[in-house]
Design a protein around this motif. Sequence first.
Motif, PDB file in Angstrom:
ATOM      1  N   HIS A  73       8.882  38.898 -15.700  1.00  0.00           N
ATOM      2  CA  HIS A  73       8.708  39.382 -14.643  1.00  0.00           C
ATOM      3  C   HIS A  73       8.820  40.952 -14.626  1.00  0.00           C
ATOM      4  O   HIS A  73       9.528  41.307 -15.802  1.00  0.00           O
ATOM      5  CB  HIS A  73       9.411  38.760 -13.480  1.00  0.00           C
ATOM      6  CG  HIS A  73      11.020  39.041 -13.405  1.00  0.00           C
ATOM      7  ND1 HIS A  73      11.741  38.047 -13.975  1.00  0.00           N
ATOM      8  CD2 HIS A  73      11.697  40.298 -13.226  1.00  0.00           C
ATOM      9  CE1 HIS A  73      13.070  38.502 -13.950  1.00  0.00           C
ATOM     10  NE2 HIS A  73      12.753  39.770 -13.283  1.00  0.00           N
ATOM     11  N   THR A  78      -0.919  45.486 -11.099  1.00  0.00           N
ATOM     12  CA  THR A  78      -0.279  44.320 -10.689  1.00  0.00           C
ATOM     13  C   THR A  78       1.180  44.431 -11.442  1.00  0.00           C
ATOM     14  O   THR A  78       1.349  45.009 -12.386  1.00  0.00           O
ATOM     15  CB  THR A  78      -0.757  43.084 -10.808  1.00  0.00           C
ATOM     16  OG1 THR A  78       0.082  41.803 -10.201  1.00  0.00           O
ATOM     17  CG2 THR A  78      -1.089  42.550 -12.018  1.00  0.00           C
ATOM     18  N   VAL A 118       3.577  41.541 -13.017  1.00  0.00           N
ATOM     19  CA  VAL A 118       3.194  40.174 -13.427  1.00  0.00           C
ATOM     20  C   VAL A 118       4.498  39.455 -13.147  1.00  0.00           C
ATOM     21  O   VAL A 118       5.577  39.674 -13.839  1.00  0.00           O
ATOM     22  CB  VAL A 118       2.761  39.960 -14.680  1.00  0.00           C
ATOM     23  CG1 VAL A 118       2.730  38.418 -15.177  1.00  0.00           C
ATOM     24  CG2 VAL A 118       1.342  40.648 -14.896  1.00  0.00           C
ATOM     25  N   ALA A 169       5.379  35.816 -13.903  1.00  0.00           N
ATOM     26  CA  ALA A 169       4.971  34.427 -14.615  1.00  0.00           C
ATOM     27  C   ALA A 169       6.036  33.249 -14.938  1.00  0.00           C
ATOM     28  O   ALA A 169       7.007  33.915 -15.437  1.00  0.00           O
ATOM     29  CB  ALA A 169       4.197  34.830 -15.947  1.00  0.00           C
ATOM     30  N   LEU A 189      -1.212  37.001 -21.789  1.00  0.00           N
ATOM     31  CA  LEU A 189      -1.253  37.551 -20.290  1.00  0.00           C
ATOM     32  C   LEU A 189      -2.115  38.962 -20.306  1.00  0.00           C
ATOM     33  O   LEU A 189      -2.835  39.482 -19.644  1.00  0.00           O
ATOM     34  CB  LEU A 189      -0.038  37.466 -19.699  1.00  0.00           C
ATOM     35  CG  LEU A 189       0.915  36.350 -19.605  1.00  0.00           C
ATOM     36  CD1 LEU A 189       2.392  36.579 -19.267  1.00  0.00           C
ATOM     37  CD2 LEU A 189       0.113  35.569 -18.406  1.00  0.00           C
ATOM     38  N   PHE A 222      -5.807  40.306 -18.925  1.00  0.00           N
ATOM     39  CA  PHE A 222      -5.853  41.196 -17.936  1.00  0.00           C
ATOM     40  C   PHE A 222      -6.673  42.312 -18.475  1.00  0.00           C
ATOM     41  O   PHE A 222      -7.479  43.007 -17.435  1.00  0.00           O
ATOM     42  CB  PHE A 222      -4.591  41.799 -17.344  1.00  0.00           C
ATOM     43  CG  PHE A 222      -4.394  42.802 -16.233  1.00  0.00           C
ATOM     44  CD1 PHE A 222      -4.261  42.243 -15.227  1.00  0.00           C
ATOM     45  CD2 PHE A 222      -4.465  44.079 -16.691  1.00  0.00           C
ATOM     46  CE1 PHE A 222      -4.424  43.256 -13.862  1.00  0.00           C
ATOM     47  CE2 PHE A 222      -4.745  45.060 -15.737  1.00  0.00           C
ATOM     48  CZ  PHE A 222      -4.584  44.642 -14.162  1.00  0.00           C
ATOM     49  N   LEU A 232      -6.147  36.251 -12.115  1.00  0.00           N
ATOM     50  CA  LEU A 232      -5.104  35.238 -12.655  1.00  0.00           C
ATOM     51  C   LEU A 232      -5.189  33.788 -13.285  1.00  0.00           C
ATOM     52  O   LEU A 232      -4.665  33.585 -14.259  1.00  0.00           O
ATOM     53  CB  LEU A 232      -4.615  34.804 -11.178  1.00  0.00           C
ATOM     54  CG  LEU A 232      -3.230  33.990 -11.050  1.00  0.00           C
ATOM     55  CD1 LEU A 232      -2.511  33.930  -9.753  1.00  0.00           C
ATOM     56  CD2 LEU A 232      -3.871  32.343 -11.056  1.00  0.00           C
ATOM     57  N   MET A 284      -5.932  34.758 -17.006  1.00  0.00           N
ATOM     58  CA  MET A 284      -4.577  35.005 -17.494  1.00  0.00           C
ATOM     59  C   MET A 284      -4.040  33.625 -18.021  1.00  0.00           C
ATOM     60  O   MET A 284      -3.518  33.512 -19.091  1.00  0.00           O
ATOM     61  CB  MET A 284      -3.647  35.803 -16.763  1.00  0.00           C
ATOM     62  CG  MET A 284      -3.987  37.308 -16.547  1.00  0.00           C
ATOM     63  SD  MET A 284      -3.117  38.173 -15.518  1.00  0.00           S
ATOM     64  CE  MET A 284      -1.777  38.546 -16.213  1.00  0.00           C
ATOM     65  N   LEU A 320       1.577  31.594 -11.852  1.00  0.00           N
ATOM     66  CA  LEU A 320       1.709  33.259 -11.774  1.00  0.00           C
ATOM     67  C   LEU A 320       1.740  33.731 -10.427  1.00  0.00           C
ATOM     68  O   LEU A 320       1.043  33.102  -9.373  1.00  0.00           O
ATOM     69  CB  LEU A 320       0.294  33.613 -12.405  1.00  0.00           C
ATOM     70  CG  LEU A 320       0.214  33.625 -13.912  1.00  0.00           C
ATOM     71  CD1 LEU A 320      -1.299  33.698 -14.403  1.00  0.00           C
ATOM     72  CD2 LEU A 320       0.980  34.682 -14.459  1.00  0.00           C
ATOM     73  N   LEU A 340       0.969  37.410  -8.671  1.00  0.00           N
ATOM     74  CA  LEU A 340       0.441  38.757  -8.718  1.00  0.00           C
ATOM     75  C   LEU A 340       0.392  39.552  -7.447  1.00  0.00           C
ATOM     76  O   LEU A 340      -0.338  39.326  -6.755  1.00  0.00           O
ATOM     77  CB  LEU A 340      -0.881  38.542  -9.633  1.00  0.00           C
ATOM     78  CG  LEU A 340      -1.064  37.890 -10.966  1.00  0.00           C
ATOM     79  CD1 LEU A 340      -2.593  37.823 -11.375  1.00  0.00           C
ATOM     80  CD2 LEU A 340      -0.025  38.144 -11.745  1.00  0.00           C
TER      81      LEU A 340
END
Length: 286
Positions: A137, A170, A172, A174, A196, A200, A212, A215, A231, A233
């Motif tokens: 994160h 964003t 992320v 995840a 990821l 993106f 999303l 990814m 995820l 976002l």
Amino acid sequence: MTIRLGPNRYGKAECRLVTVVRDGPRHELTDLNVSTRLAGRLDATHLTGDNADVLPTDTQKNTVYAFARDGFAGIEEFGLRLARHFVTGPIDRAQVHVEAYGWRRLGGHTFARAGDEVRSATLTATAGQAWAVGGLHGLTLLNTTGSMFKGFPRDQYTTLPEADDRILATAVDARWRFATLDVDWNAAFAAIREGLVGAFTDTYSRSLQQTLYAMGERVLERVPEVAEVRLALPNRHHFLVDLSPFGLDNPDAVYVAADRPYGLIEGTVLRDDAPLPGLAWDLGAA
């Protein structure tokens, strides 16, 4: 009326831990925040105050430090070893949550904090099985073009104009569940992060939902040990500033970065044939 004890657990939260490997002129630094949660046959301490089955949280903290003494191959391996250790006697379920803070190397033994990005792992063990959930994160990404948002329904409350080209940004958050524990943890994390970021970057986004999915799909394509990816976002909105009151135009150059409110897009991408753990996997911190 019947009153009874429901689900419960206890542990030691946020044991801060820094390790230094001093082999050779290039030192290796690891900066962790480790939390434990234990559950099991703990009715007595709640109902009568009998602590015979309660491993002190101070002991859990000391175990974390002692297990770090000889190093570890990755935060997942470290957390798994701890979780399995705690499953004994009345404790039938242990969970260890580890957060790793990044440091950027400046020299052989000099480092600078690498920003807000945090790697995490949540390891859960019972007497019969164990599973691992990785995470990331605070990874903030932004595309200055290659994103649109149009064709959405409109009603009497809709004021948002359609956008043929917009900034997409964003941070992320995840989480991913591993289908196996036979994993090169650090290599897997590097490949997941690369997937990821790559998705993106590469995706022409007609919605953040589309991004999303791309990814999550990229991670599953690149890392076969991962069973599913979850995820969250947030849409970090950037709005063009109206410069007309000053007699100026704004050729897509000046934006205001709004921190709230924001759209929050959440979703799961998974393999149909992925084995499930015996108990629902926990995304939260320990």
